[in-house]
Design a protein around this motif. Sequence first.
Motif, PDB file in Angstrom:
ATOM      1  N   ALA A 134       0.929  -1.140   0.019  1.00 52.39           N
ATOM      2  CA  ALA A 134      -0.161  -0.078  -0.104  1.00 52.39           C
ATOM      3  C   ALA A 134       1.062   1.138   0.005  1.00 52.39           C
ATOM      4  O   ALA A 134       0.541   2.211  -0.618  1.00 52.39           O
ATOM      5  CB  ALA A 134      -1.261  -0.067   1.126  1.00 52.39           C
ATOM      6  N   ALA A 135       2.049   1.175   0.746  1.00 48.47           N
ATOM      7  CA  ALA A 135       2.946   2.239   0.878  1.00 48.47           C
ATOM      8  C   ALA A 135       3.546   2.630  -0.414  1.00 48.47           C
ATOM      9  O   ALA A 135       3.561   3.790  -1.127  1.00 48.47           O
ATOM     10  CB  ALA A 135       3.917   1.885   1.819  1.00 48.47           C
ATOM     11  N   CYS A 136       3.764   1.432  -1.313  1.00 53.60           N
ATOM     12  CA  CYS A 136       4.390   1.776  -2.301  1.00 53.60           C
ATOM     13  C   CYS A 136       3.332   2.228  -3.640  1.00 53.60           C
ATOM     14  O   CYS A 136       3.810   3.122  -4.380  1.00 53.60           O
ATOM     15  CB  CYS A 136       5.088   0.290  -3.112  1.00 53.60           C
ATOM     16  SG  CYS A 136       6.674  -0.076  -2.129  1.00 53.60           S
ATOM     17  N   LYS A 137       2.404   1.782  -3.548  1.00 51.72           N
ATOM     18  CA  LYS A 137       1.199   2.128  -4.337  1.00 51.72           C
ATOM     19  C   LYS A 137       1.079   3.707  -4.171  1.00 51.72           C
ATOM     20  O   LYS A 137       0.770   4.583  -5.225  1.00 51.72           O
ATOM     21  CB  LYS A 137      -0.060   1.545  -4.063  1.00 51.72           C
ATOM     22  CG  LYS A 137       0.007   0.092  -4.693  1.00 51.72           C
ATOM     23  CD  LYS A 137      -0.345   0.095  -6.216  1.00 51.72           C
ATOM     24  CE  LYS A 137      -2.004   0.102  -6.435  1.00 51.72           C
ATOM     25  NZ  LYS A 137      -2.273   0.195  -7.748  1.00 51.72           N
ATOM     26  N   ALA A 138       0.998   4.171  -3.055  1.00 54.23           N
ATOM     27  CA  ALA A 138       0.656   5.661  -2.609  1.00 54.23           C
ATOM     28  C   ALA A 138       1.942   6.386  -3.327  1.00 54.23           C
ATOM     29  O   ALA A 138       1.687   7.505  -3.781  1.00 54.23           O
ATOM     30  CB  ALA A 138       0.509   5.507  -1.102  1.00 54.23           C
ATOM     31  N   VAL A 139       3.048   6.206  -2.937  1.00 54.61           N
ATOM     32  CA  VAL A 139       4.064   6.755  -3.554  1.00 54.61           C
ATOM     33  C   VAL A 139       4.147   6.831  -5.034  1.00 54.61           C
ATOM     34  O   VAL A 139       4.729   7.898  -5.653  1.00 54.61           O
ATOM     35  CB  VAL A 139       5.717   5.997  -3.028  1.00 54.61           C
ATOM     36  CG1 VAL A 139       6.674   6.490  -3.998  1.00 54.61           C
ATOM     37  CG2 VAL A 139       5.784   6.395  -1.546  1.00 54.61           C
ATOM     38  N   GLN A 141       1.534   6.667  -7.047  1.00 55.64           N
ATOM     39  CA  GLN A 141       0.516   7.482  -7.389  1.00 55.64           C
ATOM     40  C   GLN A 141       0.442   9.072  -6.811  1.00 55.64           C
ATOM     41  O   GLN A 141       0.262  10.026  -7.535  1.00 55.64           O
ATOM     42  CB  GLN A 141      -0.805   7.186  -6.866  1.00 55.64           C
ATOM     43  CG  GLN A 141      -1.112   5.668  -7.441  1.00 55.64           C
ATOM     44  CD  GLN A 141      -2.209   5.207  -6.536  1.00 55.64           C
ATOM     45  OE1 GLN A 141      -2.644   5.648  -5.476  1.00 55.64           O
ATOM     46  NE2 GLN A 141      -2.700   3.766  -6.926  1.00 55.64           N
ATOM     47  N   LYS A 142       1.550   9.414  -6.062  1.00 52.52           N
ATOM     48  CA  LYS A 142       1.798  10.892  -5.513  1.00 52.52           C
ATOM     49  C   LYS A 142       3.234  10.893  -4.883  1.00 52.52           C
ATOM     50  O   LYS A 142       3.226  10.692  -3.596  1.00 52.52           O
ATOM     51  CB  LYS A 142       0.737  11.215  -4.560  1.00 52.52           C
ATOM     52  CG  LYS A 142       0.945  12.840  -4.094  1.00 52.52           C
ATOM     53  CD  LYS A 142      -0.258  13.040  -3.053  1.00 52.52           C
ATOM     54  CE  LYS A 142       0.001  14.566  -2.651  1.00 52.52           C
ATOM     55  NZ  LYS A 142      -1.024  14.854  -1.767  1.00 52.52           N
ATOM     56  N   GLN A 143       3.889  11.103  -5.836  1.00 54.16           N
ATOM     57  CA  GLN A 143       5.509  11.264  -5.140  1.00 54.16           C
ATOM     58  C   GLN A 143       5.501  12.574  -4.223  1.00 54.16           C
ATOM     59  O   GLN A 143       4.564  13.464  -4.179  1.00 54.16           O
ATOM     60  CB  GLN A 143       6.444  11.259  -6.253  1.00 54.16           C
ATOM     61  CG  GLN A 143       6.595  10.065  -7.025  1.00 54.16           C
ATOM     62  CD  GLN A 143       5.785  10.260  -8.530  1.00 54.16           C
ATOM     63  OE1 GLN A 143       5.951  11.170  -9.048  1.00 54.16           O
ATOM     64  NE2 GLN A 143       4.865   9.434  -8.652  1.00 54.16           N
ATOM     65  N   TYR A 147       5.387   9.901   2.726  1.00 53.04           N
ATOM     66  CA  TYR A 147       6.132   8.828   2.801  1.00 53.04           C
ATOM     67  C   TYR A 147       7.361   9.150   1.901  1.00 53.04           C
ATOM     68  O   TYR A 147       7.782   8.384   0.994  1.00 53.04           O
ATOM     69  CB  TYR A 147       5.412   7.755   2.064  1.00 53.04           C
ATOM     70  CG  TYR A 147       4.181   7.447   2.609  1.00 53.04           C
ATOM     71  CD1 TYR A 147       3.536   7.665   3.843  1.00 53.04           C
ATOM     72  CD2 TYR A 147       3.294   6.500   1.879  1.00 53.04           C
ATOM     73  CE1 TYR A 147       2.533   7.401   4.410  1.00 53.04           C
ATOM     74  CE2 TYR A 147       1.792   6.340   2.436  1.00 53.04           C
ATOM     75  CZ  TYR A 147       1.508   6.644   3.758  1.00 53.04           C
ATOM     76  OH  TYR A 147       0.257   6.444   4.267  1.00 53.04           O
TER      77      TYR A 147
END
Length: 451
Positions: A134-139, A141-143, A147
Amino acid sequence: MESFSQVFQAVKQYCETELSPTAYSLWIQPIEPVEFKSGTAVLALKSNFQKNIVLTKYMNILTEAFKEVLGFDVTIDIITEENHTPAAEPTASVPQQTSLMPPAEEKIDNKYLGEYEYTFDTFIVGSSNTFAYAACKAVAQKQNGTYNPLFIYGPSGLGKTHLLISIAHEIRKNNPKANIAYVNGETFTNELITAIERHTTDEFHEKYRNVDILLMDDIQFLAGKTQTQEEFFHTFNELHQVGKQIVLTSDRPPKDIKTLEDRLKTRFEWGLLADISPPDFETRVAIVRRKAELMNLEMSDDVAEFIASNLKHNIRQLEGAVKRLNAFKDLNGATPSIGMAQTAIRDILNNNQPAPVTVERIIKEVARTFSVTEEDIRSSKRSAQISTSRQIAMYIVREITQMPLAEIGKEFNGRDHATVVYALQKVENMIKKDSHQKEIVEDIIKNIRDK
């Protein structure tokens, strides 16, 4: 050697001893030999994406390997299934590019890396990796968000590199012009050493301090390397201060990397730490089924569950079992059975025994750690730094290999038994009295064994 295939198998074996398991399995193992003619080795890969990585990162090691095997220099051409055209820059003199991902104008259509795609869609999510995923997906999608940095840690073979490359794919899909750098800690160290030797540190800074996203695998290999940590500290600061995304992976959390400087540990903990642990049974079954599906391999539930029950700690082993069953099917047309799965698992467990650690590998790691050369360690030079490095190298050779003292002496330019005994005693006394030196030695040993 009777054929080019045999020659290239020897080349691969040489590369495997020089690279990390992750680098070898991702970029060297998928290469196939095509032909050898007039001093040119023609090699093949599936995609332009793979070719770009090999051109920018691994041409030197391939050229070195061919010379080691054949005894003379060769030219290397790489073709791909996408366009069947030779590599534009086929020799070891390929210029380094700032981005280690494909150029912006080269479209990525989720090409295969090996037998399956390293994307979020092919990553099997379970209780052991949900948070990291989930953290990688969030990164992706929005750098440049909360995180930053994202620090993923866990044992080898559980999908950390898969997630890193998935981030790159996702960002590239949404922003083709993004400047993405992917590198592992060992390569970063070696590139810095080369830049210092060749007085090209400005180019090195340009390469890593002007990216939009920095993805670094195996950050633990910076442990104990003072100059490399200093360089990465400034690289990290420059990127973080202007809001560029940083994602790091390691086999352990920052606090457990003993000889990592406190200022780096602190920065790594600024963002988010996410761990990955070995998958549970249900996740392992799902992984086996997904790998089989990607290979168009029909597999019964019994066979999938048998594999998942017997290979519990490493996703790469699960993938290897499915690949072997697929090979069996191609050879004899048989549907995978429990008996075939037993053979595949036995072969995998035999093949996954750790390779013996060589004296050369130990000396290389010690030399990198103490910023001396391998030649210095073997030489008769007596400066304090070189002498200490040499003694520590002898101690680690003894610790890891249990080689007889006389043989250790021979490996270090013919030193006698008494010299080796003195070195071992000195290091033993040093690590008893100096906790920092003890941590350096322990980190070197762990890095060597982990490789």
